[in-house]
Write a protein that holds these residues in place. Structure first.
Motif, mmCIF file in Angstrom:
data_model
loop_
_atom_site.group_PDB
_atom_site.id
_atom_site.type_symbol
_atom_site.label_atom_id
_atom_site.label_comp_id
_atom_site.label_asym_id
_atom_site.label_seq_id
_atom_site.Cartn_x
_atom_site.Cartn_y
_atom_site.Cartn_z
ATOM 1 N N LEU A 1 -24.462 43.451 27.476
ATOM 2 C CA LEU A 1 -22.960 43.041 27.422
ATOM 3 C C LEU A 1 -23.050 41.748 27.395
ATOM 4 N N HIS A 2 -23.795 40.803 27.816
ATOM 5 C CA HIS A 2 -23.769 39.392 27.328
ATOM 6 C C HIS A 2 -23.744 38.985 25.770
ATOM 7 N N LEU A 3 -24.761 39.720 25.117
ATOM 8 C CA LEU A 3 -24.921 39.673 23.721
ATOM 9 C C LEU A 3 -23.683 40.130 22.881
ATOM 10 N N TRP A 4 -23.094 41.068 23.232
ATOM 11 C CA TRP A 4 -21.816 41.869 22.979
ATOM 12 C C TRP A 4 -20.720 40.560 22.890
ATOM 13 N N ARG A 5 -20.525 40.013 24.183
ATOM 14 C CA ARG A 5 -19.442 38.970 24.160
ATOM 15 C C ARG A 5 -19.707 37.950 23.144
ATOM 16 N N ARG A 6 -21.217 37.448 23.007
ATOM 17 C CA ARG A 6 -21.139 36.592 22.028
ATOM 18 C C ARG A 6 -20.996 37.073 20.412
ATOM 19 N N VAL A 7 -21.388 38.417 20.091
ATOM 20 C CA VAL A 7 -21.245 38.965 18.911
ATOM 21 C C VAL A 7 -19.526 39.198 18.498
ATOM 22 N N ARG A 8 -18.856 39.557 19.456
ATOM 23 C CA ARG A 8 -17.623 39.889 19.530
ATOM 24 C C ARG A 8 -16.696 38.498 19.106
ATOM 25 N N ARG A 9 -17.062 37.257 19.838
ATOM 26 C CA ARG A 9 -16.368 36.194 19.714
ATOM 27 C C ARG A 9 -16.884 35.153 18.540
ATOM 28 N N GLU A 10 -18.013 35.230 18.490
ATOM 29 C CA GLU A 10 -18.608 34.170 17.553
ATOM 30 C C GLU A 10 -18.932 34.629 16.093
ATOM 31 N N ASP B 1 -29.178 43.078 18.125
ATOM 32 C CA ASP B 1 -29.545 42.527 19.674
ATOM 33 C C ASP B 1 -28.859 43.530 20.576
ATOM 34 N N VAL B 2 -27.570 43.717 20.532
ATOM 35 C CA VAL B 2 -26.855 44.362 21.419
ATOM 36 C C VAL B 2 -27.308 45.794 21.558
ATOM 37 N N ALA B 3 -27.456 46.470 20.405
ATOM 38 C CA ALA B 3 -27.936 47.738 20.447
ATOM 39 C C ALA B 3 -29.469 48.031 20.822
ATOM 40 N N TRP B 4 -30.203 46.900 20.617
ATOM 41 C CA TRP B 4 -31.697 46.915 21.128
ATOM 42 C C TRP B 4 -31.666 46.792 22.679
ATOM 43 N N ALA B 5 -30.941 45.987 23.517
ATOM 44 C CA ALA B 5 -30.745 45.894 24.788
ATOM 45 C C ALA B 5 -30.054 47.468 25.496
ATOM 46 N N LEU B 6 -29.008 47.713 24.934
ATOM 47 C CA LEU B 6 -28.570 48.757 25.463
ATOM 48 C C LEU B 6 -29.196 50.124 25.196
ATOM 49 N N GLY B 7 -29.975 50.069 24.150
ATOM 50 C CA GLY B 7 -30.805 51.077 23.760
ATOM 51 C C GLY B 7 -31.978 51.061 24.827
ATOM 52 N N LEU B 8 -32.570 50.036 25.162
ATOM 53 C CA LEU B 8 -33.586 50.092 26.455
ATOM 54 C C LEU B 8 -33.088 50.375 27.517
ATOM 55 N N ALA B 9 -31.614 50.296 28.023
ATOM 56 C CA ALA B 9 -31.266 50.606 29.107
ATOM 57 C C ALA B 9 -31.056 52.095 29.189
ATOM 58 N N THR C 1 -18.650 44.459 9.211
ATOM 59 C CA THR C 1 -18.425 43.061 9.700
ATOM 60 C C THR C 1 -19.175 42.009 9.238
ATOM 61 N N ARG C 2 -20.376 42.321 8.468
ATOM 62 C CA ARG C 2 -21.417 41.238 7.982
ATOM 63 C C ARG C 2 -21.752 40.248 9.309
ATOM 64 N N ASN C 3 -21.949 40.957 10.526
ATOM 65 C CA ASN C 3 -22.447 40.391 11.648
ATOM 66 C C ASN C 3 -23.638 41.006 12.030
ATOM 67 N N ALA C 4 -24.822 40.588 11.889
ATOM 68 C CA ALA C 4 -25.980 41.395 12.317
ATOM 69 C C ALA C 4 -26.254 41.143 13.651
ATOM 70 N N GLY C 5 -25.692 40.313 14.375
ATOM 71 C CA GLY C 5 -26.249 40.299 15.624
ATOM 72 C C GLY C 5 -25.784 41.454 16.755
ATOM 73 N N ILE C 6 -25.223 42.433 16.241
ATOM 74 C CA ILE C 6 -25.213 43.569 16.776
ATOM 75 C C ILE C 6 -26.377 44.183 16.932
ATOM 76 N N ALA D 1 -29.985 48.375 34.695
ATOM 77 C CA ALA D 1 -29.143 47.285 35.259
ATOM 78 C C ALA D 1 -29.867 46.141 34.135
ATOM 79 N N TRP D 2 -30.888 45.992 33.939
ATOM 80 C CA TRP D 2 -31.365 44.702 33.195
ATOM 81 C C TRP D 2 -30.874 44.874 31.801
ATOM 82 N N GLY D 3 -30.841 45.880 31.241
ATOM 83 C CA GLY D 3 -30.388 46.354 29.627
ATOM 84 C C GLY D 3 -29.051 46.166 29.610
ATOM 85 N N LEU D 4 -28.171 46.721 30.636
ATOM 86 C CA LEU D 4 -26.971 46.742 30.456
ATOM 87 C C LEU D 4 -26.214 45.210 30.565
ATOM 88 N N ARG D 5 -26.990 44.443 31.447
ATOM 89 C CA ARG D 5 -26.351 43.077 31.569
ATOM 90 C C ARG D 5 -26.686 42.079 30.295
#
Length: 260
Positions: free
Chosen positions: A76-85, A35-43, A28-33, A69-73
């Motif tokens: 998911l917030h970061l994933w919405r940004r990565v997916r749309r932007e 951060d998503v993996a970091w947050a979900l990984g900590l969850a 995808t050439r979008n490295a923002g993923i 719950a912290w990591g999941l929230r």
């Protein structure tokens, strides 16, 4: 499992997760993923450490619920940004410097896997806590968690609402919490780690819990948080952001000053 076996398992699984995220970035050439993996990984790390810890049931249950719950929230917030932007400006700058060099990007993603292990150290401390009854430390920890995660979620929503309005293109968000801090989301993210310090009270590994707020502050203040975000903001918003810097506290919320 011993705490160090838990840590090794977390690191191994985090390396696999970030490897998968790196492979997606290659397509995808979008490295923002990352951060998503970091947050979900900590969850996932919070749940895993809680399940395999040797401490009492109550602190382990609180760890799984609050850390998960912290990591999941956040994830998911970061994933919405990565997916749309488009790719976040910070990573876009790195891409200009590195190109699409796969090994360089892989090293960056695996460094984030290492950070998942580092930020799991407070979880090890909580999971080793032998105190299995309600006390003031647990209640205070839950209180800090609620206040900080709520504050971070509110700041994220305020910024998202501002960015989604086309009339705000090229402008700096000064709405709500962003009037009192240039990075309220970072402030509440940092504050959140004190919840595990309190949940780890009386743990034989209590000192490990302090790595959360200490390491997070170092990264936010001097390494990958505020410096990257502000450099990108100055590139994209110029004088408007420079005025924001002069009037608004950087991290700790306070009343803004007049621009002179």
């Amino acid at each position: 499992m011993t705490p160090w076996q838990q840590l090794l398992l977390v690191w191994t699984l985090a390396a696999i997760l970030q490897g998968v995220a790196w492979a997606r970035q290659q397509r995808t050439r979008n490295a923002g993923i990352v951060d998503v993996a970091w947050a979900l990984g900590l969850a996932g790390a919070a749940a895993l450490v809680a399940a395999t810890g040797a401490g009492a049931t109550l602190p382990r249950l609180l760890l799984a619920m609050l850390g998960g719950a912290w990591g999941l929230r956040l994830g998911l917030h970061l994933w919405r940004r990565v997916r749309r932007e488009a790719e976040d400006g910070r990573y876009a700058q790195l891409r200009l410097r590195w190109g699409d060099a796969p090994l360089t990007w892989l090293a960056m993603f695996q460094f984030q896997a290492l950070l998942i292990a580092v930020f799991s150290l407070p979880f090890l401390s909580v999971a080793a806590n032998p105190v299995g009854h309600w006390n003031a430390f647990f209640i205070a920890g839950i209180g800090i968690w609620i206040a900080s995660v709520t504050g971070e979620a509110v700041a994220d929503r305020q910024l998202a609402r501002f960015r989604h309005d086309p009339a705000n293109a090229g402008k700096t968000c000064r709405a709500g919490l962003w009037r009192y801090s240039r990075h309220p989301n970072y402030f509440f993210e940092w504050l959140h780690w004190f919840a595990y310090v309190l949940l780890a009270a009386h743990s034989p590994l209590w000192w490990l819990a302090w790595t959360g707020p200490l390491v997070m502050y170092v990264f936010l203040r001097w390494i990958s948080g505020v410096p990257w975000a502000e450099q990108q903001a100055l590139r994209s918003r110029g004088d408007d952001y420079a005025r924001y810097q002069r009037t608004t506290p950087m991290l700790f919320p306070w009343f803004p000053k007049e621009d002179r």
